[in-house]
Design a protein around this motif. Structure first.
Motif, PDB file in Angstrom:
ATOM      1  N   ARG A 281       0.831  -1.202   0.000  1.00  0.00           N
ATOM      2  CA  ARG A 281       0.000   0.000   0.000  1.00  0.00           C
ATOM      3  C   ARG A 281       0.869   1.258   0.000  1.00  0.00           C
ATOM      4  NH1 ARG A 281      -2.382  -3.648   3.469  1.00  0.00           N
ATOM      5  NH2 ARG A 281      -1.676  -2.680   5.413  1.00  0.00           N
ATOM      6  N   ASN A 284      -1.003   6.674   1.336  1.00  0.00           N
ATOM      7  CA  ASN A 284      -2.399   6.972   1.656  1.00  0.00           C
ATOM      8  C   ASN A 284      -3.212   5.711   1.948  1.00  0.00           C
ATOM      9  OD1 ASN A 284      -2.241   9.851   1.247  1.00  0.00           O
ATOM     10  ND2 ASN A 284      -2.095   9.417  -0.952  1.00  0.00           N
ATOM     11  N   GLY A 285      -2.502   4.589   2.069  1.00  0.00           N
ATOM     12  CA  GLY A 285      -3.181   3.347   2.384  1.00  0.00           C
ATOM     13  C   GLY A 285      -3.869   2.692   1.207  1.00  0.00           C
ATOM     14  N   ASN A 286      -3.504   3.084  -0.023  1.00  0.00           N
ATOM     15  CA  ASN A 286      -4.132   2.516  -1.213  1.00  0.00           C
ATOM     16  C   ASN A 286      -3.294   1.379  -1.787  1.00  0.00           C
ATOM     17  OD1 ASN A 286      -6.302   4.481  -1.342  1.00  0.00           O
ATOM     18  ND2 ASN A 286      -4.737   5.942  -2.019  1.00  0.00           N
ATOM     19  N   ASP A 296      -6.658  11.381  -4.935  1.00  0.00           N
ATOM     20  CA  ASP A 296      -7.324  11.822  -3.695  1.00  0.00           C
ATOM     21  C   ASP A 296      -8.094  10.675  -3.042  1.00  0.00           C
ATOM     22  OD1 ASP A 296      -6.403  14.474  -4.075  1.00  0.00           O
ATOM     23  OD2 ASP A 296      -8.091  14.892  -5.409  1.00  0.00           O
ATOM     24  N   CYS A 297      -7.510   9.476  -3.096  1.00  0.00           N
ATOM     25  CA  CYS A 297      -8.142   8.297  -2.489  1.00  0.00           C
ATOM     26  C   CYS A 297      -7.352   7.883  -1.248  1.00  0.00           C
ATOM     27  CB  CYS A 297      -8.169   7.124  -3.471  1.00  0.00           C
ATOM     28  SG  CYS A 297      -9.151   7.407  -4.948  1.00  0.00           S
ATOM     29  N   GLN A 298      -8.015   7.141  -0.375  1.00  0.00           N
ATOM     30  CA  GLN A 298      -7.324   6.594   0.775  1.00  0.00           C
ATOM     31  C   GLN A 298      -7.956   5.258   1.173  1.00  0.00           C
ATOM     32  OE1 GLN A 298      -7.562   9.416   3.969  1.00  0.00           O
ATOM     33  NE2 GLN A 298      -9.800   9.595   3.891  1.00  0.00           N
ATOM     34  N   ASN A 299      -7.078   4.376   1.677  1.00  0.00           N
ATOM     35  CA  ASN A 299      -7.495   3.081   2.233  1.00  0.00           C
ATOM     36  C   ASN A 299      -8.364   2.284   1.265  1.00  0.00           C
ATOM     37  OD1 ASN A 299      -6.246   3.910   4.691  1.00  0.00           O
ATOM     38  ND2 ASN A 299      -8.129   4.995   5.255  1.00  0.00           N
ATOM     39  N   ASP A 317     -12.727   6.413  -0.477  1.00  0.00           N
ATOM     40  CA  ASP A 317     -12.266   6.081   0.865  1.00  0.00           C
ATOM     41  C   ASP A 317     -12.858   4.732   1.260  1.00  0.00           C
ATOM     42  OD1 ASP A 317     -11.319   5.993   3.438  1.00  0.00           O
ATOM     43  OD2 ASP A 317     -12.556   7.641   4.195  1.00  0.00           O
TER      44      ASP A 317
END
Length: 469
Positions: A281, A284-286, A296-299, A317
């Motif tokens: 990952r 940002n946890g992606n 602008d994404c996370q997890n 998200d």
């Protein structure tokens, strides 16, 4: 010597659309450079382990042999279940097969779709439990938990000697509060569903606790037939075998149970959230595959499985998005396990995507449909080096073959000729024909079918090296 038994069935629903009934998750490229099945087979190579016995379905028999060959495993036994009857009948059949080869055989029953990153440590755990197995115990393997997991069964362990624990009981999948209690107590471990025992000890356990399974499986095994490198369990007798898990049928009733604790990393990869946790990952946890982009994404988990597509996530998200050429699945990470419900809905609509991949694997290679319309179909066909399709004819269609890679040896009625790249051949309706790859590199051709019916069942086979009817 310990003989690994790889239980290799599955409905292909938990990781849909990557995994489907025609190609369950153990064969797919989910994590790492090998399929889960190949990693499982490689895990138990070495001086202490014998050739694996694979228990699988008829539809997967050539996928199994091909994937084993790809990783250099040329010796194995393959036991064909006519239909899935859960883990108890499969384990019973494997134990009977092992005893018939060697009355003193010790077998290791293990699912073929788990992730165990430290194979050396797991092998060491298996060998640690082997003395107890030789002393008549059925040894299971408990995973040191890393969280209060509600999706796994648990084990309660008792006293310990030489790294082997007395197994007190199995615990069903708990609710959240109970999982927190179990996680806080070192006596409790996750149930990995892996069992080590002398095959005769396992048979004796079936005789005591599930005699109806042993009796019917024994009859089906007595009537088994041999087909190429496969042992086919008798389908009529197998149909009467009770459907049950080995935990319910035997393990929860047996008293000669032990457990070995495994502190290494393990996952049954039971859903997309588990795949996310196993994936690398970013900051940002992606977890993002090739041909996927996170803005602008996370997890979130973004996977594009086709190199000709691009998957873009914007402002996401805690989302799972998996894109394939013929299907796309998007879910909140916390609800991703409900993908089974999506498959049920698609089945009810008779959508082929519910069960079939775009690529159809065959013993000689694979094909995919590029265009399907009324009265014509276009396929790409990949034939492995040295492989051959059956000698066949069709009632309802004619075919044009254009070779785009390699060389094809083509039979049309009495004529046999070589067709090289950028050459083509016409197969008239009703002609007896076959294509072969005589070379040492893959052969690829484009097939154009025209006719009133284009189904795969419009085949009359006259000869087949894979013994298909």
């Amino acid at each position: 010597m310990i003989f690994p038994v790889l239980l290799c069935g599955g409905s292909g629903t938990r990781l849909w659309p990557l995994s489907r009934k025609s190609y369950p998750k153990q064969f797919a490229d989910v994590i790492g450079e090998h399929s889960l099945f190949q990693a499982s087979a490689l895990r138990f190579q070495g001086d202490d382990f014998g050739a694996p016995l694979v228990v699988t379905g008829d539809a997967f028999r050539f996928i199994v042999t091909e994937q084993l060959a790809e990783v250099g495993i040329t010796e194995s036994g393959i036991l064909i279940e006519p239909e899935g009857r859960n883990t108890a009948p499969a384990a019973c059949a494997a134990a009977l097969a092992a005893v018939r080869q060697n009355p003193d055989a010790t077998i290791l029953l293990c699912p073929a779709d788990h992730v165990i990153k430290d194979a050396d440590a797991f092998r060491a755990a298996v060998l640690q439990g082997n003395k107890a197995a030789q002393d008549g115990q059925i040894v299971t393997f408990g995973i040191a938990p890393t969280r209060a997991e509600t999706g796994y069964g648990w084990l309660e362990t008792g006293s310990e000697a030489d790294g082997v624990y007395q197994l007190e009981r199995f615990i069903e999948k708990p609710d959240t509060a109970r999982a927190e209690e179990l996680f806080s107590d070192k006596r409790y471990l996750w149930n990995a569903g892996v069992f080590l025992a002398r095959a005769q000890v396992l048979i004796d356990a079936f005789e005591t606790h599930a005699p109806e399974i042993l009796e019917q499986v024994g009859k089906a095994m007595d009537a088994a037939t041999h087909d190429l490198a496969f042992t086919r369990i008798d389908p009529e007798l197998w149909a009467s075998v009770p459907d049950d898990s080995i935990d319910y049928a035997v393990m929860e009733k047996a008293s000669n149970l032990s457990a070995v604790r495994f502190d290494g990393h393990w996952s049954d990869l039971g859903g997309w959230e588990a795949v996310y946790l196993e994936s690398g990952r970013d900051e940002n946890g992606n977890a993002v595959s090739d041909h996927a982009t996170a803005l602008d994404c996370q997890n979130s988990l973004l996977r594009a499985e086709d190199p000709d597509q691009e998957l873009v996530g914007i402002g996401l998200d805690n989302i799972v998005a998996v894109a394939m050429r013929d299907a796309v699945m998007v879910a909140d990470m916390s609800n991703a396990q409900n993908v089974k419900k999506a498959v049920q809905v698609l089945k009810a609509r008779e959508a082929k995507q519910a069960t079939q991949l775009p690529v159809d694997h065959r013993p000689w290679g694979w094909f995919e449909t590029l265009v399907l319309a009324d009265r014509f179909q276009v396929k790409r066909i990949h034939v492995h080096p040295g492989a051959a399709l059956s000698l066949q004819s069709h009632h309802h269609r004619s075919e044009h073959w254009i070779v785009v890679q390699g060389t094809a040896k083509v039979t049309v009625d009495e004529e046999v000729k070589l067709v090289t790249e950028n050459q083509s051949v016409y197969i008239p309706l009703g002609a007896v024909h076959r294509m072969e790859n005589p070379g040492k590199v893959p052969m690829v051709l484009i097939e154009v079918q025209t006719g009133s019916y284009l189904g795969e069942d419009d085949i009359i086979r006259y000869e087949d090296v894979y013994a298909r009817s």
